[in-house]
Design a protein around this motif. Structure first.
Motif, PDB file in Angstrom:
ATOM      1  N   SER A  13       0.829  -1.210   0.000  1.00  0.00           N
ATOM      2  CA  SER A  13       0.000   0.000   0.000  1.00  0.00           C
ATOM      3  C   SER A  13       0.865   1.262   0.000  1.00  0.00           C
ATOM      4  N   THR A  14       1.975   1.211   0.740  1.00  0.00           N
ATOM      5  CA  THR A  14       2.889   2.360   0.754  1.00  0.00           C
ATOM      6  C   THR A  14       3.411   2.650  -0.647  1.00  0.00           C
ATOM      7  N   LEU A  15       3.840   1.593  -1.339  1.00  0.00           N
ATOM      8  CA  LEU A  15       4.345   1.755  -2.708  1.00  0.00           C
ATOM      9  C   LEU A  15       3.255   2.303  -3.620  1.00  0.00           C
ATOM     10  N   ARG A  31       2.928   5.912  -5.941  1.00  0.00           N
ATOM     11  CA  ARG A  31       2.541   5.960  -7.365  1.00  0.00           C
ATOM     12  C   ARG A  31       1.357   6.913  -7.562  1.00  0.00           C
ATOM     13  N   CYS A  32       0.385   6.844  -6.672  1.00  0.00           N
ATOM     14  CA  CYS A  32      -0.796   7.716  -6.768  1.00  0.00           C
ATOM     15  C   CYS A  32      -0.415   9.188  -6.616  1.00  0.00           C
ATOM     16  N   LEU A  33       0.507   9.472  -5.700  1.00  0.00           N
ATOM     17  CA  LEU A  33       0.939  10.860  -5.497  1.00  0.00           C
ATOM     18  C   LEU A  33       1.617  11.409  -6.750  1.00  0.00           C
ATOM     19  N   GLU A  34       2.457  10.570  -7.360  1.00  0.00           N
ATOM     20  CA  GLU A  34       3.120  11.024  -8.588  1.00  0.00           C
ATOM     21  C   GLU A  34       2.107  11.219  -9.715  1.00  0.00           C
ATOM     22  N   ASP A  35       1.149  10.309  -9.819  1.00  0.00           N
ATOM     23  CA  ASP A  35       0.114  10.440 -10.858  1.00  0.00           C
ATOM     24  C   ASP A  35      -0.686  11.730 -10.676  1.00  0.00           C
TER      25      ASP A  35
END
Length: 610
Positions: free
Chosen positions: A101-103, A107-111
């Motif tokens: 979930s951390t990973l 990814r979501c933050l970068e998106d």
């Protein structure tokens, strides 16, 4: 060393200050860190807050519930404004654990934000999962667990924001990772600050008994830079042990004497008085600086969709420090389900993180509380005098409780509930978000959550009762689960013939099914993967009203206690697993709001009468 009473008083004072700071920010615009990193030598900026507060959710339905509750809190001005509050859902498919979930959040933050996330200070609260050990938190989330203080009551989310409120001012861009079912209280010296500004990982460490260490992560600290005295110390970790046994702690040199930096080797012998003060330093939250977070994100993109669980503590932290070896990557005893790729993925993570520093901030005057099970929940909210003192917990928090109520047992805890005159709540019990009628007696050490009890009834001791709104065929219905607080909802068997080993309130589930007229068949359990247990047993009747669902479930319990038949023929029966799949978050929040509004009205009347 200061006496235990002085240390506890210092934690209480520090906690009160942090809670007051958050109270001043509720409904006000906080000042996110934005792109203002802390260049070398620049002073901390007081008042800075999180750029992002991220919650993880196990599925879309859980995420919807979290977003609704966040929106409700913001509309009531119960959270600071100006912060990006996000709920990120784990990708569909196999469970990926809090490490996965951390990973995924990275990814979501970068998106969402592109390169801008490189300047963000992020608080990541892991709140996915179905809380099988504390089912009252299953439907609406552990991070929204109500706490017995505040006006209106604080939930775990607000407490997290308060306890970490000093951190953003002393933190470089990166991610602070925490879980939603623990509380860390601590105090430091006047001139001491908790600063997260070093590359790699930085973890908080708390002195704990050796038995506590067997269920947590344990740091093997560098004795040359650590004294075990004062409020706060910065040191490094040679080796991180994940849920080690006591012999391993001794062999690895993780055992210390309180107030003394000397760590005991496997051959070290001490007098009994010294052995009484032995401790280990255990984990809680940790920080990943942005550069390391970016490395982890690159790894996540390269490895592709995860098909196994990764533990943020076991798989990230065990790879760190000069003493780390990859032996742990082949040990799957702490993994819920061994997947074919789990060892391979863990070895790749180890190769990626090997050589990365694990900095440790030792909080010598700190206390770690875990509230993840029914027993822990009851103990900490009703019996634990230390937490009660340090967090200033109340017996009656934001509730209507008439002086004419027959009795409120010693150490009982009432949270955002309405208790009518004549009811009786036993000692050591917790009642939250409920309406209790005049002729209701709740036995000791029980948990009543989200329920409406309007009939004369004696609820036995050690009872767990939690009601849910569900939606079936576009109609709102109600189901109430009832268990013993000691029942193991995680226990499961693979064969129908093994059902007698399952226990419901101390009685074989097979006997209970006979009393309820429920047949043992392939249709008894909702799970498709041979997980047969109390969590998946279709035994709870669907009813048209909340009070009726409570009444029916208590009749089931009564039949078991008196070994008398109570047939469930004619009822649609659901398992807890299905109740959560059908849950109607809006209706449950509506019930809570009705109680909230009634309490506010009562308070207004009392204020006007003065």
């Amino acid at each position: 060393m200061r006496a235990a009473g002085e240390r506890s008083a210092a934690r209480r004072e520090a906690t009160g200050r942090r809670l007051a700071r958050l109270a001043a920010l509720r409904g006000e615009a906080a000042l996110p860190a934005g792109e203002a990193a802390l260049p070398a030598g620049e002073a901390a900026r007081p008042g800075r807050f999180w750029d992002v507060v991220a919650l993880t959710a196990a599925d879309a339905e859980q995420a919807l519930g979290y977003r609704r509750q966040l929106a409700e809190k913001l509309s009531r001005k119960e959270l600071p404004f100006g912060v990006r509050y996000h709920v990120f859902v784990d990708p569909p498919g196999p469970k990926i654990g809090n490490g996965g979930s951390t990973l995924h959040v990275l990814r979501c933050l970068e998106d969402l934000y592109g390169d801008k996330w490189a300047s963000f200070i992020v608080l990541l609260i892991h709140s996915g999962g179905y809380s099988q050990r504390l089912p009252s938190a299953s439907a609406l989330g552990k991070v929204f667990t109500a706490l017995p203080f505040g006006d209106p009551v604080y939930q775990m989310l607000e407490l997290k924001l308060a306890m970490y409120i000093d951190f953003p001012s002393h933190m470089k861009p990166g991610v602070l990772v925490t879980c939603s079912d623990d509380i860390e209280l601590y105090s430091t010296g006047v001139a001491e600050t908790v600063t997260f500004d070093k590359p790699g990982f930085t973890a908080l460490a708390h002195p704990s008994d050796l038995t506590v260490g067997t269920t947590h992560g344990v740091f093997v600290l560098d004795p040359s830079s650590f004294s075990g005295e004062g409020g706060l110390e910065y040191t490094s970790c040679r080796h991180f042990l994940h849920k080690p046994d006591i012999e391993t702690m001794r062999q690895c040199g993780a055992v210390c004497v309180r107030g003394n930096s000397s760590q005991l080797s496997s051959s070290g012998e001490r007098r009994d008085s010294e052995r009484d003060s032995e401790c280990v330093y255990t984990d809680s939250i940790f920080y990943i600086d942005h550069s390391t977070a970016k490395q982890l994100l690159t790894f996540y993109k390269e490895v592709g969709p995860l098909c196994c669980e990764i533990d943020a503590y076991g798989d990230f932290l065990q790879a760190l420090g000069p003493g780390a070896t990859q032996d742990y990557t082949k040990n799957t005893s702490n993994v819920t389900k061994e997947e074919s790729r789990s060892v391979e993925v863990r070895q790749k993570l180890y190769s990626l993180l090997k050589g990365t520093t694990l900095n440790v901030i030792v909080l010598n005057n700190s206390k770690f509380y875990h509230i993840g099970t029914t027993q822990e929940y009851l103990f900490h909210f009703t019996s634990d005098s230390k937490l009660k003192f340090e967090l200033d917990l109340l017996s009656v928090a934001f509730s209507i409780f008439s002086d004419k109520a027959e009795a409120l047992g010693q150490s009982a805890s009432i949270i955002q509930s309405i208790l009518e005159p004549g009811c009786c709540i036993g000692p050591g019990s917790v009642v939250e978000y409920s309406r209790i009628g005049p002729e209701v007696s709740v036995g000791k050490s029980s948990i009543i959550s989200g329920s409406y009890i309007n009939v004369k009834v004696d609820i036995p001791p050690n009872c767990f009762l939690s009601s849910l709104s569900i939606k079936m065929n576009d109609q709102v219905k109600y189901v109430s689960m009832v268990f013993s607080v000691e029942d193991d909802l995680k226990k499961s068997v693979k064969l129908l013939s093994d059902i007698p080993s399952l226990q419901f309130f101390g009685v074989s589930l097979l006997e209970c099914l006979g009393l309820w007229g429920v047949n043992v068949s392939d249709q008894l359990f909702s799970s498709e993967n041979t997980r047969l247990g109390l969590w998946t047993a279709r035994i709870f009747p669907v009813c048209s009203t909340l009070s009726e669902s409570v009444r029916m479930s208590l009749k089931m319990l009564n039949s078991v206690q008196h070994m008398s038949a109570f047939k469930l023929n004619g009822f649609k029966l659901l398992s807890v697993e299905e109740m959560l799949a059908y849950k109607d978050v809006e209706d449950m929040l509506k019930f809570r709001k009705q109680i909230y509004d009634e309490i506010c009205l009562q308070k207004q009347k009392e204020k006007s009468a003065l």
